[in-house]
Scaffold this active site. Structure first.
Site, PDB file in Angstrom:
ATOM      1  N   HIS A   1       0.825  -1.200   0.000  1.00 13.89           N
ATOM      2  CA  HIS A   1       0.000   0.000   0.000  1.00 13.89           C
ATOM      3  C   HIS A   1       0.865   1.259   0.000  1.00 13.89           C
ATOM      4  CE1 HIS A   1      -0.354   0.835   4.667  1.00 13.89           C
ATOM      5  NE2 HIS A   1       0.893   0.719   4.272  1.00 13.89           N
TER       6      HIS A   1
ATOM      7  N   CYS B   1       5.090   4.731   5.209  1.00 13.82           N
ATOM      8  CA  CYS B   1       3.918   4.273   4.464  1.00 13.82           C
ATOM      9  C   CYS B   1       3.576   5.204   3.297  1.00 13.82           C
ATOM     10  CB  CYS B   1       2.717   4.097   5.395  1.00 13.82           C
ATOM     11  SG  CYS B   1       2.866   2.625   6.431  1.00 13.82           S
TER      12      CYS B   1
ATOM     13  N   HIS C   1       5.109  -0.336  -0.534  1.00 17.90           N
ATOM     14  CA  HIS C   1       5.829  -1.265   0.339  1.00 17.90           C
ATOM     15  C   HIS C   1       4.755  -2.191   0.892  1.00 17.90           C
ATOM     16  CE1 HIS C   1       4.027   1.633   2.938  1.00 17.90           C
ATOM     17  NE2 HIS C   1       4.017   0.696   3.858  1.00 17.90           N
TER      18      HIS C   1
ATOM     19  N   HIS D   1       2.990  -5.016   3.886  1.00 20.14           N
ATOM     20  CA  HIS D   1       2.802  -5.443   5.269  1.00 20.14           C
ATOM     21  C   HIS D   1       2.274  -6.868   5.266  1.00 20.14           C
ATOM     22  CE1 HIS D   1       3.269  -1.518   7.255  1.00 20.14           C
ATOM     23  NE2 HIS D   1       2.619  -1.003   6.228  1.00 20.14           N
TER      24      HIS D   1
ATOM     25  N   ASP E   1      -4.915 -10.651  -0.797  1.00 19.36           N
ATOM     26  CA  ASP E   1      -3.582 -11.235  -0.599  1.00 19.36           C
ATOM     27  C   ASP E   1      -2.717 -11.047  -1.851  1.00 19.36           C
ATOM     28  OD1 ASP E   1      -1.611 -12.640   0.866  1.00 19.36           O
ATOM     29  OD2 ASP E   1      -2.143 -14.515  -0.134  1.00 19.36           O
ATOM     30  N   HIS E   2      -1.497 -10.575  -1.633  1.00 21.28           N
ATOM     31  CA  HIS E   2      -0.535 -10.306  -2.712  1.00 21.28           C
ATOM     32  C   HIS E   2      -1.049  -9.291  -3.718  1.00 21.28           C
ATOM     33  CE1 HIS E   2       1.490 -13.640  -0.827  1.00 21.28           C
ATOM     34  NE2 HIS E   2       2.574 -13.312  -1.491  1.00 21.28           N
TER      35      HIS E   2
ATOM     36  N   GLU F   1      -1.277  -4.555  11.724  1.00 23.06           N
ATOM     37  CA  GLU F   1      -0.504  -4.143  10.547  1.00 23.06           C
ATOM     38  C   GLU F   1       0.978  -4.479  10.736  1.00 23.06           C
ATOM     39  OE1 GLU F   1      -1.162  -0.514   7.704  1.00 23.06           O
ATOM     40  OE2 GLU F   1       0.107   0.118   9.354  1.00 23.06           O
TER      41      GLU F   1
HETATM   42 NI    NI Z   1       2.579   0.831   5.441  1.00 21.33          NI
END
Ligand code: NI
Length: 137
Positions: A16, A35, A41, A43, A81-82, A126
């Site tokens: 995100h 972020c 990047h 999580h 996911d992914h 997170e």
């Molecule tokens: Ni982040």
């Protein structure tokens, strides 16, 4: 009948970028820190679903966990996911994918799939140290 909570864990990995288009790059970096990295990047999100209801006299279950497992797989993991949450999902095309907003989106998706006799609570981690809960009394 006695009420009880049943908890199921799940996890998904997603990328995100947190950003507010109305702000300067400097302000975005100041508020969202790592972020706000422009090339995104990831999580490893850990999710806890808490389903509260009465124990069924015939099964001895509050809810069959297979039902929750299927909802998580089909509605959450297959969707997020992914993925790059900002670019690959319609849910976050216009919504900043903070843990808070992700938790609300997940709650709303699962709520629609779950019998209304159950109460539902979401916890979303997170990072190992940061977690949000929704809804909150
Ligand atoms: Ni982040």
């Amino acid at each position: 009948m006695k009420k009880m909570a049943v908890i199921r864990k799940a996890n998904f990995s997603a990328a995100h970028k947190l950003w507010n288009e109305k702000w300067s790059t400097e302000k975005n970096k100041a508020v969202f820190g790592l972020c706000a990295n422009e090339n995104v990047h990831g999580h490893n999100y850990n999710l806890e679903l808490k389903v509260v209801g009465e124990i069924d006299a015939e099964t001895g279950y509050v809810i069959d966990l297979k039902i929750i497992k299927k909802i998580i797989k089909e509605e959450i993991e297959d969707r997020f996911d992914h993925k790059n949450l900002n670019l690959d999902t319609k849910e976050f095309a216009q919504l900043n994918p903070t843990a808070e907003n992700i938790a609300i989106v997940i709650y709303d998706i699962i709520r629609q799939q779950l019998d209304e006799k159950y109460a539902l609570y979401i916890k979303l981690w997170e990072t190992e140290k940061n977690c949000v809960e929704y809804p909150y009394p």
